[in-house]
Design a protein around this motif. Sequence first.
Motif, PDB file in Angstrom:
ATOM      1  N   GLY A  45       0.819  -1.211   0.000  1.00  0.00           N
ATOM      2  CA  GLY A  45       0.000   0.000   0.000  1.00  0.00           C
ATOM      3  C   GLY A  45       0.853   1.262   0.000  1.00  0.00           C
ATOM      4  N   ARG A  46       1.901   1.251   0.803  1.00  0.00           N
ATOM      5  CA  ARG A  46       2.803   2.412   0.836  1.00  0.00           C
ATOM      6  C   ARG A  46       3.474   2.615  -0.524  1.00  0.00           C
ATOM      7  NH1 ARG A  46       4.909  -0.243   5.348  1.00  0.00           N
ATOM      8  NH2 ARG A  46       3.613   0.175   7.143  1.00  0.00           N
ATOM      9  N   LEU A  47       3.868   1.506  -1.141  1.00  0.00           N
ATOM     10  CA  LEU A  47       4.507   1.614  -2.455  1.00  0.00           C
ATOM     11  C   LEU A  47       3.534   2.132  -3.505  1.00  0.00           C
ATOM     12  CD1 LEU A  47       6.617  -1.659  -2.430  1.00  0.00           C
ATOM     13  CD2 LEU A  47       7.510   0.676  -2.474  1.00  0.00           C
ATOM     14  N   HIS A  48       2.285   1.668  -3.463  1.00  0.00           N
ATOM     15  CA  HIS A  48       1.285   2.181  -4.407  1.00  0.00           C
ATOM     16  C   HIS A  48       1.107   3.695  -4.231  1.00  0.00           C
ATOM     17  CE1 HIS A  48      -0.127  -1.406  -6.420  1.00  0.00           C
ATOM     18  NE2 HIS A  48      -0.251  -2.041  -5.258  1.00  0.00           N
ATOM     19  N   ARG A  49       1.063   4.160  -2.988  1.00  0.00           N
ATOM     20  CA  ARG A  49       0.933   5.604  -2.747  1.00  0.00           C
ATOM     21  C   ARG A  49       2.187   6.347  -3.192  1.00  0.00           C
ATOM     22  NH1 ARG A  49      -1.466   3.330   1.633  1.00  0.00           N
ATOM     23  NH2 ARG A  49       0.257   3.669   3.050  1.00  0.00           N
ATOM     24  N   ALA A  50       3.347   5.741  -2.979  1.00  0.00           N
ATOM     25  CA  ALA A  50       4.607   6.389  -3.365  1.00  0.00           C
ATOM     26  C   ALA A  50       4.715   6.537  -4.882  1.00  0.00           C
ATOM     27  CB  ALA A  50       5.788   5.588  -2.829  1.00  0.00           C
ATOM     28  N   ALA A  97       2.667   7.576  -6.887  1.00  0.00           N
ATOM     29  CA  ALA A  97       2.070   8.842  -7.321  1.00  0.00           C
ATOM     30  C   ALA A  97       3.020  10.021  -7.117  1.00  0.00           C
ATOM     31  CB  ALA A  97       0.770   9.091  -6.561  1.00  0.00           C
ATOM     32  N   LEU A  98       4.074   9.810  -6.365  1.00  0.00           N
ATOM     33  CA  LEU A  98       4.979  10.907  -6.019  1.00  0.00           C
ATOM     34  C   LEU A  98       6.216  10.993  -6.911  1.00  0.00           C
ATOM     35  CD1 LEU A  98       4.875  10.456  -2.146  1.00  0.00           C
ATOM     36  CD2 LEU A  98       3.497  12.011  -3.555  1.00  0.00           C
ATOM     37  N   VAL A  99       6.391  10.018  -7.799  1.00  0.00           N
ATOM     38  CA  VAL A  99       7.582  10.004  -8.644  1.00  0.00           C
ATOM     39  C   VAL A  99       7.182   9.980 -10.117  1.00  0.00           C
ATOM     40  CG1 VAL A  99       9.059   8.895  -6.920  1.00  0.00           C
ATOM     41  CG2 VAL A  99       7.752   7.479  -8.503  1.00  0.00           C
ATOM     42  N   ALA A 100       8.116  10.349 -10.969  1.00  0.00           N
ATOM     43  CA  ALA A 100       7.871  10.376 -12.416  1.00  0.00           C
ATOM     44  C   ALA A 100       8.360   9.082 -13.058  1.00  0.00           C
ATOM     45  CB  ALA A 100       8.594  11.566 -13.031  1.00  0.00           C
ATOM     46  N   PRO A 111      10.686   6.809 -15.416  1.00  0.00           N
ATOM     47  CA  PRO A 111      10.380   5.391 -15.289  1.00  0.00           C
ATOM     48  C   PRO A 111      10.326   4.908 -13.853  1.00  0.00           C
ATOM     49  CG  PRO A 111      12.696   5.603 -15.788  1.00  0.00           C
ATOM     50  CD  PRO A 111      12.102   7.017 -15.780  1.00  0.00           C
ATOM     51  N   GLU A 112      10.692   5.770 -12.911  1.00  0.00           N
ATOM     52  CA  GLU A 112      10.646   5.358 -11.513  1.00  0.00           C
ATOM     53  C   GLU A 112       9.231   4.988 -11.087  1.00  0.00           C
ATOM     54  OE1 GLU A 112      12.197   8.140 -12.536  1.00  0.00           O
ATOM     55  OE2 GLU A 112      14.301   7.756 -12.059  1.00  0.00           O
ATOM     56  N   GLN A 113       8.241   5.698 -11.595  1.00  0.00           N
ATOM     57  CA  GLN A 113       6.856   5.410 -11.237  1.00  0.00           C
ATOM     58  C   GLN A 113       6.482   3.984 -11.622  1.00  0.00           C
ATOM     59  OE1 GLN A 113       3.517   7.390 -13.302  1.00  0.00           O
ATOM     60  NE2 GLN A 113       3.021   8.183 -11.260  1.00  0.00           N
ATOM     61  N   ASP A 114       6.855   3.581 -12.825  1.00  0.00           N
ATOM     62  CA  ASP A 114       6.574   2.216 -13.270  1.00  0.00           C
ATOM     63  C   ASP A 114       7.301   1.203 -12.399  1.00  0.00           C
ATOM     64  OD1 ASP A 114       4.992   3.222 -15.320  1.00  0.00           O
ATOM     65  OD2 ASP A 114       6.626   3.169 -16.776  1.00  0.00           O
ATOM     66  N   ALA A 115       8.525   1.507 -12.008  1.00  0.00           N
ATOM     67  CA  ALA A 115       9.296   0.593 -11.167  1.00  0.00           C
ATOM     68  C   ALA A 115       8.675   0.466  -9.777  1.00  0.00           C
ATOM     69  CB  ALA A 115      10.747   1.070 -11.063  1.00  0.00           C
ATOM     70  N   VAL A 116       8.209   1.576  -9.218  1.00  0.00           N
ATOM     71  CA  VAL A 116       7.569   1.526  -7.902  1.00  0.00           C
ATOM     72  C   VAL A 116       6.267   0.734  -7.992  1.00  0.00           C
ATOM     73  CG1 VAL A 116       6.528   2.892  -6.044  1.00  0.00           C
ATOM     74  CG2 VAL A 116       8.665   3.643  -7.087  1.00  0.00           C
ATOM     75  N   ARG A 117       5.519   0.937  -9.050  1.00  0.00           N
ATOM     76  CA  ARG A 117       4.279   0.162  -9.230  1.00  0.00           C
ATOM     77  C   ARG A 117       4.578  -1.328  -9.375  1.00  0.00           C
ATOM     78  NH1 ARG A 117       1.463   4.451 -13.102  1.00  0.00           N
ATOM     79  NH2 ARG A 117       0.408   5.661 -11.484  1.00  0.00           N
ATOM     80  N   ALA A 118       5.628  -1.653 -10.125  1.00  0.00           N
ATOM     81  CA  ALA A 118       6.008  -3.063 -10.283  1.00  0.00           C
ATOM     82  C   ALA A 118       6.433  -3.664  -8.951  1.00  0.00           C
ATOM     83  CB  ALA A 118       7.128  -3.192 -11.312  1.00  0.00           C
TER      84      ALA A 118
END
Length: 89
Positions: free
Chosen positions: A22-27, A29-32, A34-41
């Motif tokens: 859950g924390r990673l899903h929220r995080a 939203a805070l990054v652009a 390709p980092e956003q895709d990596a955090v979602r993965a």
Amino acid sequence: MTVVDLVGPARGDAAGLAALAGRLHRAAALVAAPEQDAVRAAATAVDDAAQRLRDLPAPVPAGAVTEVEVALARALAGPLAVLVPGRNH
């Protein structure tokens, strides 16, 4: 570090992994990208590990939590390589 080290001792603590996801899903939203895709993965990998822990029978078979940990480590390798470039050794 193991899943148990991350989130506690109770069956690898699926609740702790779910909270981390859950924390990673929220995080994400805070990054652009390709980092956003990596955090979602990473969040998806942690979600999957939590579900695998919840699906384990009781009593937990020997080595079952370790199998989940190995699968999680493999699933996180790609996202972590994006998030921490040059530190994947």
